[in-house]
Design a protein around this motif. Structure first.
Motif, PDB file in Angstrom:
ATOM      1  N   THR A   1      -2.241   1.974  30.215  1.00 14.72           N
ATOM      2  CA  THR A   1      -0.995   1.565  30.385  1.00 14.72           C
ATOM      3  C   THR A   1      -0.105   2.863  30.298  1.00 14.72           C
ATOM      4  O   THR A   1      -0.138   3.688  29.631  1.00 14.72           O
ATOM      5  CB  THR A   1      -0.416   0.913  29.276  1.00 14.72           C
TER       6      THR A   1
ATOM      7  N   PHE B   1       3.839   4.514  31.067  1.00 15.85           N
ATOM      8  CA  PHE B   1       5.230   4.405  30.892  1.00 15.85           C
ATOM      9  C   PHE B   1       5.911   5.566  31.956  1.00 15.85           C
ATOM     10  O   PHE B   1       5.601   6.643  32.094  1.00 15.85           O
ATOM     11  CB  PHE B   1       5.800   4.894  29.581  1.00 15.85           C
TER      12      PHE B   1
ATOM     13  N   LEU C   1       5.960  -5.428  23.554  1.00 19.38           N
ATOM     14  CA  LEU C   1       7.319  -4.548  23.021  1.00 19.38           C
ATOM     15  C   LEU C   1       8.621  -5.046  22.913  1.00 19.38           C
ATOM     16  O   LEU C   1       9.229  -5.083  21.873  1.00 19.38           O
ATOM     17  CB  LEU C   1       7.304  -3.163  23.672  1.00 19.38           C
TER      18      LEU C   1
ATOM     19  N   ILE D   1       4.324  -0.507  16.185  1.00 22.87           N
ATOM     20  CA  ILE D   1       4.014  -0.068  17.553  1.00 22.87           C
ATOM     21  C   ILE D   1       2.813   0.956  17.369  1.00 22.87           C
ATOM     22  O   ILE D   1       3.369   2.016  16.636  1.00 22.87           O
ATOM     23  CB  ILE D   1       4.968   0.236  18.362  1.00 22.87           C
TER      24      ILE D   1
ATOM     25  N   ALA E   1       7.735   3.718  24.705  1.00 23.76           N
ATOM     26  CA  ALA E   1       7.205   2.172  23.947  1.00 23.76           C
ATOM     27  C   ALA E   1       8.292   1.808  23.156  1.00 23.76           C
ATOM     28  O   ALA E   1       8.835   0.589  22.955  1.00 23.76           O
ATOM     29  CB  ALA E   1       5.885   2.323  23.543  1.00 23.76           C
TER      30      ALA E   1
ATOM     31  N   CYS F   1       7.415   0.175  32.411  1.00 27.89           N
ATOM     32  CA  CYS F   1       5.814   0.053  31.948  1.00 27.89           C
ATOM     33  C   CYS F   1       5.046  -0.422  32.836  1.00 27.89           C
ATOM     34  O   CYS F   1       5.412  -1.312  33.547  1.00 27.89           O
ATOM     35  CB  CYS F   1       6.130  -0.631  30.555  1.00 27.89           C
TER      36      CYS F   1
ATOM     37  N   THR G   1       0.141   3.771  19.531  1.00 22.78           N
ATOM     38  CA  THR G   1      -0.453   4.159  20.954  1.00 22.78           C
ATOM     39  C   THR G   1      -1.475   4.858  20.775  1.00 22.78           C
ATOM     40  O   THR G   1      -1.466   5.792  19.761  1.00 22.78           O
ATOM     41  CB  THR G   1       0.834   4.951  21.978  1.00 22.78           C
TER      42      THR G   1
ATOM     43  N   SER H   1       4.494   8.792  25.372  1.00 20.03           N
ATOM     44  CA  SER H   1       4.476   7.262  25.675  1.00 20.03           C
ATOM     45  C   SER H   1       4.699   6.593  24.213  1.00 20.03           C
ATOM     46  O   SER H   1       5.469   5.360  24.455  1.00 20.03           O
ATOM     47  CB  SER H   1       2.946   6.982  25.865  1.00 20.03           C
ATOM     48  N   THR H   2       4.551   6.939  23.102  1.00 20.37           N
ATOM     49  CA  THR H   2       5.167   6.431  21.711  1.00 20.37           C
ATOM     50  C   THR H   2       6.508   6.205  21.949  1.00 20.37           C
ATOM     51  O   THR H   2       7.240   5.200  21.754  1.00 20.37           O
ATOM     52  CB  THR H   2       4.540   7.359  20.520  1.00 20.37           C
TER      53      THR H   2
ATOM     54  N   HIS I   1       4.879  -4.754  28.363  1.00 20.87           N
ATOM     55  CA  HIS I   1       6.357  -4.634  28.212  1.00 20.87           C
ATOM     56  C   HIS I   1       7.023  -5.801  27.532  1.00 20.87           C
ATOM     57  O   HIS I   1       7.828  -5.710  26.544  1.00 20.87           O
ATOM     58  CB  HIS I   1       6.860  -4.443  29.673  1.00 20.87           C
TER      59      HIS I   1
ATOM     60  N   ILE J   1      -1.280  -0.380  21.977  1.00 21.02           N
ATOM     61  CA  ILE J   1      -1.213  -0.022  23.347  1.00 21.02           C
ATOM     62  C   ILE J   1      -2.159   1.207  23.391  1.00 21.02           C
ATOM     63  O   ILE J   1      -2.181   2.218  22.992  1.00 21.02           O
ATOM     64  CB  ILE J   1       0.072   0.497  23.626  1.00 21.02           C
TER      65      ILE J   1
END
Length: 195
Positions: free
Chosen positions: A161, A163, A178, A122, A28, A169, A124, A24-25, A175, A156
């Motif tokens: 959420t 992806f 980001l 960012i 993103a 997303c 997650t 996910s990271t 989204h 996030i």
């Protein structure tokens, strides 16, 4: 003959992910880098598998691996950076920290570390608690490296959420957050001059 316009465009480097796959990271981070690319920037991502190839940072090492040199050279060439980390036990992951530690190699450069560079952030995590402390840790690290964290950072919660493999997303607001990070680093990058 190489395309001179492609290499003349400024570069945004993305750092983030986990060992063991397209997380996910990383997904993103890819959305944020795509937004920077839409602003006319070249982008390069160092994901989890790239960072896994970096040996543990040894400040006394006299020789660096090809992977270490490629990472440091990309950051040296960058006009902006985006760092994405999962929240592990309230802070950043070990692979992200190890990559950032390697930037000690730039200490004697004309532009040391991340001096005057815009840096988007960012995080997650599986819940909200780790996102806040991880963003705070990243901000502290970027300040220590003389960089400028962008005004907006994305935290996030991956419990709510998702992806997908196509760069999508599940939450349009996430989204947009980001994408805003990508646009902000692109907007602030010209302030540091030509790189």
């Amino acid at each position: 003959m190489p395309d001179q316009t492609a290499t003349a465009r400024p570069l945004v480097v993305g750092i983030g992910g986990v060992i063991g796959g397209n997380s996910s990271t990383e997904r993103a981070l890819a959305i944020a880098l795509d937004a920077a690319a839409q602003e006319g920037f070249r982008t390069r991502m160092f994901g989890g598998e790239d960072m896994a190839r970096l040996p543990l940072y040894n400040p006394r090492a006299t020789v660096r691996t090809d992977d270490e040199r490629a990472f440091v050279d990309a950051v040296r060439d960058a006009s902006a950076l985006i760092i994405a980390s999962p929240g592990y036990h309230g802070s950043i992951s070990g692979v992200v920290k190890n990559a950032l530690d390697l930037l000690q190699e730039t200490a004697r450069d004309e532009r040391p570390y991340l001096a005057d560079m815009p840096v988007g952030l960012i995080t997650t995590a599986h819940g909200w608690q780790a996102t806040g402390s991880t963003i705070a840790a990243l901000r502290s690290i970027v300040h220590a490296l003389r960089g400028w964290p962008t005004p907006f950072a994305a935290a996030i919660n991956v419990r709510s959420t998702n992806f997908d493999d196509d760069g999508g997303c599940s939450d349009p607001a996430v989204h947009e957050q980001l994408s805003l990070i990508g646009r902000q680093v692109a907007r602030f990058a010209p302030l540091v001059g030509d790189r």
